[in-house]
Design a protein around this motif. Structure first.
Motif, short mmCIF file in Angstrom:
data_model
loop_
_atom_site.label_atom_id
_atom_site.label_comp_id
_atom_site.label_asym_id
_atom_site.label_seq_id
_atom_site.Cartn_x
_atom_site.Cartn_y
_atom_site.Cartn_z
N ALA A 267 14.04 6.58 -4.16
CA ALA A 267 13.46 5.85 -3.03
C ALA A 267 12.36 4.90 -3.50
CB ALA A 267 12.91 6.83 -2.00
N ILE A 268 11.56 5.33 -4.46
CA ILE A 268 10.52 4.45 -5.01
C ILE A 268 11.15 3.22 -5.66
CG2 ILE A 268 8.77 4.23 -6.84
CD1 ILE A 268 8.01 7.14 -6.33
N ASN A 269 12.22 3.43 -6.40
CA ASN A 269 12.85 2.31 -7.10
C ASN A 269 13.52 1.32 -6.16
OD1 ASN A 269 12.09 3.16 -9.69
ND2 ASN A 269 13.84 4.55 -9.85
N GLU A 270 13.78 1.73 -4.93
CA GLU A 270 14.38 0.83 -3.95
C GLU A 270 13.35 -0.01 -3.20
OE1 GLU A 270 16.74 3.27 -1.39
OE2 GLU A 270 18.25 3.72 -2.93
N ILE B 77 1.94 -8.15 4.05
CA ILE B 77 1.28 -6.88 3.78
C ILE B 77 2.25 -5.77 4.14
CG2 ILE B 77 -0.74 -5.42 4.22
CD1 ILE B 77 -1.47 -8.10 2.97
N ILE B 78 2.48 -4.85 3.21
CA ILE B 78 3.49 -3.80 3.39
C ILE B 78 2.82 -2.44 3.26
CG2 ILE B 78 5.71 -2.91 2.60
CD1 ILE B 78 5.98 -5.64 1.04
N GLY B 79 3.04 -1.58 4.24
CA GLY B 79 2.53 -0.22 4.20
C GLY B 79 3.67 0.76 4.02
N VAL B 80 3.55 1.63 3.02
CA VAL B 80 4.61 2.58 2.68
C VAL B 80 4.09 4.00 2.84
CG1 VAL B 80 6.15 3.40 0.85
CG2 VAL B 80 5.63 0.95 1.05
N ALA B 81 4.85 4.83 3.54
CA ALA B 81 4.49 6.24 3.73
C ALA B 81 5.68 6.96 4.35
CB ALA B 81 3.25 6.37 4.64
N ARG B 82 5.53 8.26 4.52
CA ARG B 82 6.55 9.01 5.28
C ARG B 82 6.37 8.79 6.77
NH1 ARG B 82 5.82 14.97 3.34
NH2 ARG B 82 3.66 14.26 3.51
N PHE B 83 5.15 8.49 7.20
CA PHE B 83 4.81 8.26 8.61
C PHE B 83 5.20 9.46 9.48
CE2 PHE B 83 5.13 3.81 7.07
CZ PHE B 83 3.83 3.42 7.36
N PHE C 7 0.85 -1.19 0.00
CA PHE C 7 0.00 0.00 0.00
C PHE C 7 0.89 1.23 0.00
CE2 PHE C 7 -2.42 -3.44 1.80
CZ PHE C 7 -3.65 -3.31 1.20
N LEU C 8 0.84 2.00 -1.07
CA LEU C 8 1.63 3.22 -1.18
C LEU C 8 0.78 4.40 -0.74
CD1 LEU C 8 3.34 2.62 -4.65
CD2 LEU C 8 4.25 2.15 -2.36
N THR D 210 6.11 -2.06 7.74
CA THR D 210 6.08 -0.66 7.34
C THR D 210 7.44 -0.26 6.76
OG1 THR D 210 6.66 0.11 9.56
CG2 THR D 210 4.31 -0.01 9.01
N LEU D 211 7.39 0.56 5.73
CA LEU D 211 8.59 1.09 5.10
C LEU D 211 8.43 2.60 4.94
CD1 LEU D 211 9.10 -1.55 2.26
CD2 LEU D 211 10.37 -1.40 4.42
N HIS D 212 9.47 3.35 5.29
CA HIS D 212 9.44 4.80 5.15
C HIS D 212 9.90 5.19 3.75
CE1 HIS D 212 9.05 6.12 9.52
NE2 HIS D 212 8.98 4.81 9.54
N CYS D 213 9.14 6.04 3.10
CA CYS D 213 9.50 6.45 1.74
C CYS D 213 8.79 7.76 1.40
CB CYS D 213 9.11 5.37 0.73
SG CYS D 213 9.50 5.78 -0.99
N ASP D 214 9.53 8.71 0.84
CA ASP D 214 8.95 9.91 0.27
C ASP D 214 8.68 9.61 -1.20
OD1 ASP D 214 8.31 12.36 -0.81
OD2 ASP D 214 10.04 13.42 0.01
N LEU D 215 7.43 9.54 -1.57
CA LEU D 215 7.07 9.12 -2.92
C LEU D 215 7.39 10.17 -3.99
CD1 LEU D 215 3.73 7.24 -2.18
CD2 LEU D 215 5.97 6.25 -2.65
#
Length: 345
Positions: free
Chosen positions: A98-101, A66-72, A42-43, A88-93
């Motif tokens: 960062a998206i490609n990783e 189940i993976i949740g992606v956000a800046r949180f 989930f992006l 959970t994974l931290h990522c600035d979309l």
């Protein structure tokens, strides 16, 4: 306990009970997810609906990753997800590298976007709603992608009809809704280019006790504030039903991606909703304005054919909402602005 019409509570006592209800799967959801292999990512999971979708997916398919992606930016959301077994994974979309990783999950639900405050920084609104989708569509070209959109991409339609169906070309007022068309076009372009299966999930007004059209109306009735009925007709859906339909779309993707309208199947008059809520609250609504002959309304016949009617009906939502507001239970403090007609949010 599976979610059925027979298992719905009479009232929702608190936030914990609300979360449990929102994340309670139906057998139909479990069956559709069994048709779909692989992890689900989930992006933009930290938004209003993201936790419900991730929590519901985990409840329906507990052994799946189940993976949740956000800046949180709000740590409570990440803690809530982790407590339910969601990675959970931290990522600035906005960061392409960062998206490609991110891990290449076979199933992606894209929920990132910008609405509230959209007029305050339109360049950021377009970046979030059109540029980010282009980055994601390229990075996850080999995945199924269910991309959240909005019924606001349609033009206004007559309130005495069935609402806009998916064959009506987008032609909305205001740059927010125009940027949402941009989001759809990016997913559509790259879906055609790479053969990516997907769905464009055009949602109209998900109802959570803390948020939504009914919460807005009930709060105004309770507080004696005027209710403008110039945009006098709406359709909406329980957030749990909307989340279930989004997840079920993973088993009903098209190549190239295609739109699907998701909302309640009824076109409802704001004046009537205010009266029904007022009766439950023992207060007379203060109505201002006059109903215009058009509104933002969608025809959900396609979704109904695929998924059936929502489990939670309008009457149940009205009763739950009136009870919640009367007890001064928490609000997210984010009005839907359903009454806005010029697209400026």
């Amino acid at each position: 306990m599976l979610l059925t019409r027979d298992t719905l509570p009479k009232t929702i006592p608190d936030i914990a009970a609300l979360d449990e209800l929102l994340c309670r799967p139906s057998q139909a959801l479990i069956d559709d997810l069994e048709k779909v292999d692989g992890d689900i990512m989930f992006l933009g999971v930290a938004g209003k609906m993201g936790p419900t979708l991730a929590g519901l997916a985990k409840a329906a398919s507990p052994r799946r990753r189940i993976i949740g992606v956000a800046r949180f930016s709000e740590p409570d959301v990440e803690q809530w997800l982790r407590a339910r077994g969601i990675e959970t994974l931290h990522c600035d979309l906005l960061d392409e590298a960062a998206i490609n990783e991110l891990p290449k999950a076979p199933n992606v639900v894209f929920m990132a976007g910008r609405k509230f405050g959209a007029e305050g920084d339109l360049s950021l609104t377009w970046a979030m709603n059109a540029h980010v989708p282009a980055l994601v569509a390229q990075a996850f070209a080999a995945s199924r992608i269910v991309a959240f959109s909005t019924g606001c991409v349609y033009p206004f339609v007559p309130v005495d009809g069935r609402g806009a169906d998916e064959s009506i070309p987008p032609d909305p007022p205001g740059e927010y809704a125009q940027s949402c068309v941009g989001r759809e076009r990016m997913f559509e372009y790259f879906s055609r280019k790479f053969g990516t299966p997907g769905r464009l999930f055009r949602l109209n007004y998900a109802i959570d006790m803390r948020y939504g059209v009914l919460h807005d109306i009930a709060s105004k009735v309770w507080q004696g504030k005027p209710i403008d009925v110039s945009l006098g007709h709406v359709n909406f859906i329980w957030q749990g039903d909307a989340a279930a339909q989004a997840l079920r779309c993973l088993a009903h993707c098209d190549t190239p991606t295609s739109p699907i309208n998701v909302s309640g199947h009824e076109i409802l008059a704001v004046r009537d909703l205010a009266a029904r809520i007022g009766k439950l609250l023992g207060r007379e609504p203060v109505i201002v304005g006059k109903e215009e002959p058009t509104a933002w309304l969608t025809d959900t016949s396609q979704a109904t054919r695929l998924f059936g009617l929502p489990i939670v009906d309008t009457e149940q939502l009205i009763r739950w909402t009136a009870d919640w507001v009367a007890r001064a239970m928490p609000s997210l403090g984010k009005p839907t602005k359903y009454e806005v007609r010029d697209g400026r949010y």
